[in-house]
Design an enzyme around this catalytic site. Structure first.
Site, PDB file in Angstrom:
ATOM      1  N   ASP A  62      46.637 -19.541  51.676  1.00 19.28           N
ATOM      2  CA  ASP A  62      47.777 -19.765  50.781  1.00 19.28           C
ATOM      3  C   ASP A  62      48.465 -18.459  50.375  1.00 19.28           C
ATOM      4  O   ASP A  62      49.454 -18.486  49.659  1.00 19.28           O
ATOM      5  CB  ASP A  62      47.308 -20.476  49.501  1.00 19.28           C
ATOM      6  CG  ASP A  62      47.259 -21.990  49.665  1.00 19.28           C
ATOM      7  OD1 ASP A  62      48.031 -22.515  50.480  1.00 19.28           O
ATOM      8  OD2 ASP A  62      46.449 -22.632  48.976  1.00 19.28           O
ATOM      9  N   LYS A  69      46.880 -33.279  53.097  1.00 21.54           N
ATOM     10  CA  LYS A  69      46.391 -32.134  53.875  1.00 21.54           C
ATOM     11  C   LYS A  69      45.236 -32.572  54.772  1.00 21.54           C
ATOM     12  O   LYS A  69      45.171 -32.198  55.951  1.00 21.54           O
ATOM     13  CB  LYS A  69      45.950 -30.997  52.933  1.00 21.54           C
ATOM     14  CG  LYS A  69      47.121 -30.342  52.210  1.00 21.54           C
ATOM     15  CD  LYS A  69      46.667 -29.421  51.078  1.00 21.54           C
ATOM     16  CE  LYS A  69      47.876 -28.963  50.251  1.00 21.54           C
ATOM     17  NZ  LYS A  69      47.500 -28.118  49.106  1.00 21.54           N
ATOM     18  N   GLN A  78      42.695 -26.023  45.457  1.00 19.98           N
ATOM     19  CA  GLN A  78      43.855 -26.827  45.057  1.00 19.98           C
ATOM     20  C   GLN A  78      44.213 -26.536  43.607  1.00 19.98           C
ATOM     21  O   GLN A  78      43.369 -26.657  42.714  1.00 19.98           O
ATOM     22  CB  GLN A  78      43.559 -28.321  45.279  1.00 19.98           C
ATOM     23  CG  GLN A  78      44.727 -29.234  44.971  1.00 19.98           C
ATOM     24  CD  GLN A  78      45.921 -29.043  45.909  1.00 19.98           C
ATOM     25  OE1 GLN A  78      45.754 -28.838  47.101  1.00 19.98           O
ATOM     26  NE2 GLN A  78      47.122 -29.077  45.363  1.00 19.98           N
TER      27      GLN A  78
END
Ligand code: NAD
Length: 286
Positions: free
Chosen positions: A124, A57, A101
């Site tokens: 997300d 990422k 994460q």
């Protein structure tokens, strides 16, 4: 015999195209508004897969001139410390998005932590407000992996109205939102999970199969309706270090109409759509 009509859904190529567009958009934002999209990534502990995903990422963001700020915290971080960091990042005006994460170490509650992220900075679609908006049909942000799956399905067929779609997996990250996106496009969806019986019979009826289980080569060739579209979300590392998916690619390509490989299918598009969400979050801050 190889089925020469099976289309390989190349996620890497699609992600490259998406990223060319995003790079231009970022340049425009910098030129017009002096705005550089910036994301804070919180990584706790040393889960080997998470370290790799975060690295990917960061690398992709940097190639698009998106700034990343990594908070790599020790496994012993407490829930309070994590929440304090998130609340601090929520208030930082020059940070447009926050990514936590997953998975977190077992000592931490991920649902509680995700709830701390201000929904405007959630790229997300995992905060309770954004999940609620998404499932009630008024999405603020679209989840990345499900977007990647839908993108690949739509390369195979733009119009999936009335087609039968079997989604294997019911996680909030992949299975459930993918089912919602396909249903939004008027496919008839069945969501299977570890309690489902006769998966092989359900799959025989499916025009589209999305498998998101993490169970190696779960989906077999004799489960597939000839010509069906098969999307493999699974990422499994074998004992000899190879990355495989939920689907036996070499066998299933002989009968499927389209199939996504692992690696090189959903994975790159997940990162691509994450970059898109980061750029959108920055634009929304204007
Ligand atoms: P999860 O463990 O949260 O969910 C797995 C789901 O699969 C569950 O709903 C479970 O009921 C179902 N399942 C497990 N075994 C099954 C079986 N034998 N038959 C039927 N259903 C079964 O996992 P997740 O976060 O949804 O991720 C699923 C897989 O996708 C993992 O391999 C993960 O690494 C991968 N993944 C890939 C990407 C990507 O970008 N390509 C992104 C996220 C997750």
């Amino acid at each position: 015999v190889t089925n020469s009509t099976c289309k390989i859904l190349d996620g890497r190529k699609e992600a490259d195209n998406l990223e060319v567009q995003l790079k231009k958009e970022v340049q425009q934002l910098q030129k017009k508004f002096n705005l550089t999209p910036k994301i804070a990534i919180i990584l706790i502990g040393h889960n080997p897969a998470s370290l790799i995903y975060v690295g990917k990422k960061q690398e992709k963001a940097s190639s698009l001139n998106i700034q990343t700020l990594l908070y790599h915290l020790p496994s012993a971080t407490t829930q309070d410390e994590l929440h304090e960091l998130i609340r601090h990042l929520n208030k930082e005006p020059l940070i447009h998005s926050i990514l936590l994460q997953l998975p977190l170490p077992l000592s931490l509650d991920s649902t509680a932590a995700l709830s701390q992220i201000t929904p405007l900075k959630d790229v997300d679609c995992l905060t309770p407000e954004n999940v609620g908006l998404f499932f009630s049909g008024r999405p603020r942000v679209l989840p990345c992996t499900p977007q990647g799956c839908l993108h690949l399905v739509n390369i195979w067929k733009k119009d999936i109205t009335g087609l039968n779609a079997l989604i294997i997996g019911r996680s909030l990250l992949v299975g459930s939102p993918v089912a919602k996106l396909l249903s939004n496009q008027n496919a008839t969806t069945i969501q299977a999970h570890s309690g489902t019986k006769n998966l092989h019979l359900l799959s025989k009826e499916a025009d589209i199969i999305i498998s998101a289980t993490g169970s190696p080569h779960l989906v077999k060739k004799n489960w597939i309706k000839p010509g069906a579209c098969v999307i493999d979300v699974g990422i499994i590392k074998t004992s000899d270090g190879e990355i495989i998916g939920d689907v036996d690619f070499e066998e299933i390509r002989k009968v499927a109409g389209a199939i996504s490989p692992v690696p090189g299918g959903v994975g790159p598009l997940t990162v691509g759509f994450l970059m898109k969400n980061i750029v959108e979050a920055a634009k929304n801050s204007l």
